[in-house]
Design an enzyme around this catalytic site. Structure first.
Site, PDB file in Angstrom:
ATOM      1  N   ASN A   1      -0.796  -2.575  -1.155  1.00 20.43           N
ATOM      2  CA  ASN A   1      -0.096  -1.431  -0.555  1.00 20.43           C
ATOM      3  C   ASN A   1       1.292  -1.816  -0.051  1.00 20.43           C
ATOM      4  OD1 ASN A   1      -0.052   1.256   1.032  1.00 20.43           O
ATOM      5  ND2 ASN A   1       0.109  -0.279   2.674  1.00 20.43           N
TER       6      ASN A   1
ATOM      7  N   SER B   1       0.854   3.095  -6.029  1.00 16.30           N
ATOM      8  CA  SER B   1       1.989   3.377  -6.903  1.00 16.30           C
ATOM      9  C   SER B   1       2.880   4.451  -6.280  1.00 16.30           C
ATOM     10  CB  SER B   1       1.462   3.804  -8.277  1.00 16.30           C
ATOM     11  OG  SER B   1       2.513   3.995  -9.175  1.00 16.30           O
TER      12      SER B   1
ATOM     13  N   TYR C   1      13.145   0.664  -7.495  1.00 15.37           N
ATOM     14  CA  TYR C   1      11.792   0.802  -6.923  1.00 15.37           C
ATOM     15  C   TYR C   1      10.845   1.411  -7.959  1.00 15.37           C
ATOM     16  CZ  TYR C   1       8.286   3.157  -3.889  1.00 15.37           C
ATOM     17  OH  TYR C   1       7.136   3.639  -3.308  1.00 15.37           O
TER      18      TYR C   1
ATOM     19  N   LYS D   1       7.347  -0.021  -9.622  1.00 16.70           N
ATOM     20  CA  LYS D   1       6.052   0.683  -9.565  1.00 16.70           C
ATOM     21  C   LYS D   1       5.527   0.967 -10.981  1.00 16.70           C
ATOM     22  CE  LYS D   1       5.398   1.156  -5.056  1.00 16.70           C
ATOM     23  NZ  LYS D   1       4.257   0.550  -4.352  1.00 16.70           N
TER      24      LYS D   1
ATOM     25  N   THR E   1       6.747   8.305   6.568  1.00 14.82           N
ATOM     26  CA  THR E   1       6.554   6.918   7.010  1.00 14.82           C
ATOM     27  C   THR E   1       7.906   6.244   7.157  1.00 14.82           C
ATOM     28  OG1 THR E   1       6.494   6.009   4.777  1.00 14.82           O
ATOM     29  CG2 THR E   1       4.384   6.755   5.681  1.00 14.82           C
TER      30      THR E   1
HETATM   31  N1  LIG Z   1       5.997   7.048   2.062  1.00 13.08           N
HETATM   32  C1  LIG Z   1       6.041   7.646   0.875  1.00 13.08           C
HETATM   33  O1  LIG Z   1       6.542   8.778   0.745  1.00 13.08           O
HETATM   34  C2  LIG Z   1       5.458   6.963  -0.345  1.00 13.08           C
HETATM   35  C3  LIG Z   1       5.448   7.674  -1.548  1.00 13.08           C
HETATM   36  C4  LIG Z   1       4.917   7.069  -2.668  1.00 13.08           C
HETATM   37  C5  LIG Z   1       4.378   5.800  -2.585  1.00 13.08           C
HETATM   38  N2  LIG Z   1       4.403   5.126  -1.404  1.00 13.08           N
HETATM   39  C6  LIG Z   1       3.793   3.798  -1.360  1.00 13.08           C
HETATM   40  O2  LIG Z   1       2.806   3.788  -0.345  1.00 13.08           O
HETATM   41  C7  LIG Z   1       2.641   2.443   0.131  1.00 13.08           C
HETATM   42  C8  LIG Z   1       2.657   2.415   1.646  1.00 13.08           C
HETATM   43  O3  LIG Z   1       3.950   2.817   2.055  1.00 13.08           O
HETATM   44  P1  LIG Z   1       4.211   3.481   3.490  1.00 13.08           P
HETATM   45  O4  LIG Z   1       5.084   4.640   3.219  1.00 13.08           O
HETATM   46  O5  LIG Z   1       2.917   3.647   4.211  1.00 13.08           O
HETATM   47  O6  LIG Z   1       5.114   2.323   4.158  1.00 13.08           O
HETATM   48  P2  LIG Z   1       5.285   1.838   5.683  1.00 13.08           P
HETATM   49  O7  LIG Z   1       4.783   2.832   6.653  1.00 13.08           O
HETATM   50  O8  LIG Z   1       6.714   1.411   5.787  1.00 13.08           O
HETATM   51  O9  LIG Z   1       4.317   0.565   5.747  1.00 13.08           O
HETATM   52  C9  LIG Z   1       4.541  -0.542   4.931  1.00 13.08           C
HETATM   53  C10 LIG Z   1       3.600  -1.654   5.356  1.00 13.08           C
HETATM   54  O10 LIG Z   1       3.771  -2.778   4.482  1.00 13.08           O
HETATM   55  C11 LIG Z   1       4.115  -3.948   5.272  1.00 13.08           C
HETATM   56  N3  LIG Z   1       4.928  -4.809   4.415  1.00 13.08           N
HETATM   57  C12 LIG Z   1       6.124  -4.535   3.847  1.00 13.08           C
HETATM   58  N4  LIG Z   1       6.563  -5.573   3.125  1.00 13.08           N
HETATM   59  C13 LIG Z   1       5.613  -6.538   3.224  1.00 13.08           C
HETATM   60  C14 LIG Z   1       5.480  -7.839   2.694  1.00 13.08           C
HETATM   61  N5  LIG Z   1       6.430  -8.378   1.913  1.00 13.08           N
HETATM   62  N6  LIG Z   1       4.358  -8.545   2.989  1.00 13.08           N
HETATM   63  C15 LIG Z   1       3.389  -8.031   3.773  1.00 13.08           C
HETATM   64  N7  LIG Z   1       3.467  -6.784   4.301  1.00 13.08           N
HETATM   65  C16 LIG Z   1       4.560  -6.058   4.037  1.00 13.08           C
HETATM   66  C17 LIG Z   1       4.801  -3.363   6.507  1.00 13.08           C
HETATM   67  O11 LIG Z   1       4.805  -4.209   7.636  1.00 13.08           O
HETATM   68  P3  LIG Z   1       5.973  -5.330   7.877  1.00 13.08           P
HETATM   69  O12 LIG Z   1       7.270  -4.635   7.649  1.00 13.08           O
HETATM   70  O13 LIG Z   1       5.758  -5.795   9.274  1.00 13.08           O
HETATM   71  O14 LIG Z   1       5.704  -6.390   6.861  1.00 13.08           O
HETATM   72  C18 LIG Z   1       3.882  -2.166   6.760  1.00 13.08           C
HETATM   73  O15 LIG Z   1       2.674  -2.581   7.349  1.00 13.08           O
HETATM   74  C19 LIG Z   1       3.733   1.618  -0.551  1.00 13.08           C
HETATM   75  O16 LIG Z   1       3.207   0.948  -1.678  1.00 13.08           O
HETATM   76  C20 LIG Z   1       4.727   2.668  -1.002  1.00 13.08           C
HETATM   77  O17 LIG Z   1       5.500   2.235  -2.111  1.00 13.08           O
HETATM   78  C21 LIG Z   1       4.920   5.682  -0.279  1.00 13.08           C
END
Ligand SMILES: NC(=O)c1ccc[n+]([C@@H]2O[C@H](COP(=O)([O-])OP(=O)(O)OC[C@H]3O[C@@H](n4cnc5c(N)ncnc54)[C@H](OP(=O)(O)O)[C@@H]3O)[C@@H](O)[C@H]2O)c1
Length: 231
Positions: free
Chosen positions: A84, A138, A152, A156, A185
């Site tokens: 994730n 993804s 990005y 993905k 997020t």
């Molecule tokens: N938000 C959206 O709209 C969206 C849409 C489509 C897909 N996604 C996908 O959903 C997933 C979760 O995203 P989110 O939106 O929930 O992001 P988020 O709230 O920013 O959380 C990201 C998490 O990943 C950790 N992280 C980041 N880089 C890391 C690394 N190199 N090693 C270990 N931990 C790491 C962060 O903590 P630290 O920074 O402390 O490491 C945090 O715990 C991702 O794969 C993202 O691509 C998100």
């Protein structure tokens, strides 16, 4: 008790999914780079009474990946690996003409190389599980050409392809690439800071992931909004 590893579990989708799984009795190994936020999340998730191991570190660090899988082994094995944690490549996102190549390399390293490294490390335990499952988180940017989301999105798309081939090579596992849909997020805010339109909270997406785990459809690519709508 089933055991899962969730990367990037200190906030956002990873944390919401960890909470839901702990609520269902899962023992969990969680990671994120920021130690304070990860420990705080693990303490909150620990209130469900299952075992929660929080290991701060970067998924691009091979020793950290080994430690995550070792922690899972010490909990009894591994049934679910969720990749994730993610990197955008540029914050805010920029058009390809100006995308720093080091940013693209970082997105590929975090989103693709580290995800595969973790799978490689975890495969013996996943194969030994009666329900070994890999979820690669993804994005619709993997399949749609949105301006500024090219680096990005390319990472993905590569992650999706790894998941698809892994599914063929490991027919005993379920391997799902899951597009969670837009969520409010920190990642999204960092990607497009000027876009303050309302978005779903990550916990509203979690039921789609739980549905996959409950119904165990064939390996493949799934979109959480579609899964949610099917309920
Ligand atoms: N938000 C959206 O709209 C969206 C849409 C489509 C897909 N996604 C996908 O959903 C997933 C979760 O995203 P989110 O939106 O929930 O992001 P988020 O709230 O920013 O959380 C990201 C998490 O990943 C950790 N992280 C980041 N880089 C890391 C690394 N190199 N090693 C270990 N931990 C790491 C962060 O903590 P630290 O920074 O402390 O490491 C945090 O715990 C991702 O794969 C993202 O691509 C998100």
């Amino acid at each position: 008790m089933p055991v899962g590893i969730i990367t990037g579990a200190s906030k956002g989708l990873g944390r919401a999914l960890a909470e839901a799984l702990a609520g269902r009795g899962w023992d969990l190994v969680l990671d994120a780079r920021g130690e304070g936020a990860l420990k705080e999340a693990a303490t909150a998730i620990g209130r469900y009474g299952t075992r929660v191991v929080a290991l701060p570190g970067d998924v691009t660090d091979a020793r950290h990946r080994t430690a995550l899988v070792a922690a899972s082994r010490s909990l009894g094995g591994l049934d679910l690996l969720v990749s994730n944690a993610s990197a955008l490549g540029a914050e805010p996102l920029v058009r390809l003409a100006g995308l720093p190549l080091d940013g693209l390399r970082r997105a590929l390293e975090v989103n693709v190389t580290a995800a595969l490294g973790l799978v490689q490390e975890a495969l013996p335990l996943l194969r030994a599980s009666a329900s070994g499952t890999v979820i690669a988180v993804s994005s619709d940017a993997a399949v749609e050409a949105y301006e500024t989301w090219g680096g990005y999105g390319a990472s993905k798309a590569a992650l999706d392809r790894l998941a698809a081939v892994l599914a063929v090579e490991e027919p005993g596992l379920r391997v799902w690439a899951v597009d969670p849909g837009d969520m409010a997020t920190d990642l999204y805010a960092a990607a497009v800071p000027e876009d303050d339109a309302a978005r779903p909270a990550p916990d509203t997406v979690v039921p789609a992931f739980l549905r996959l785990l409950d119904e165990r459809p064939a390996s493949g690519r799934y979109a959480a909004p579609t899964l949610g709508a099917g309920r």
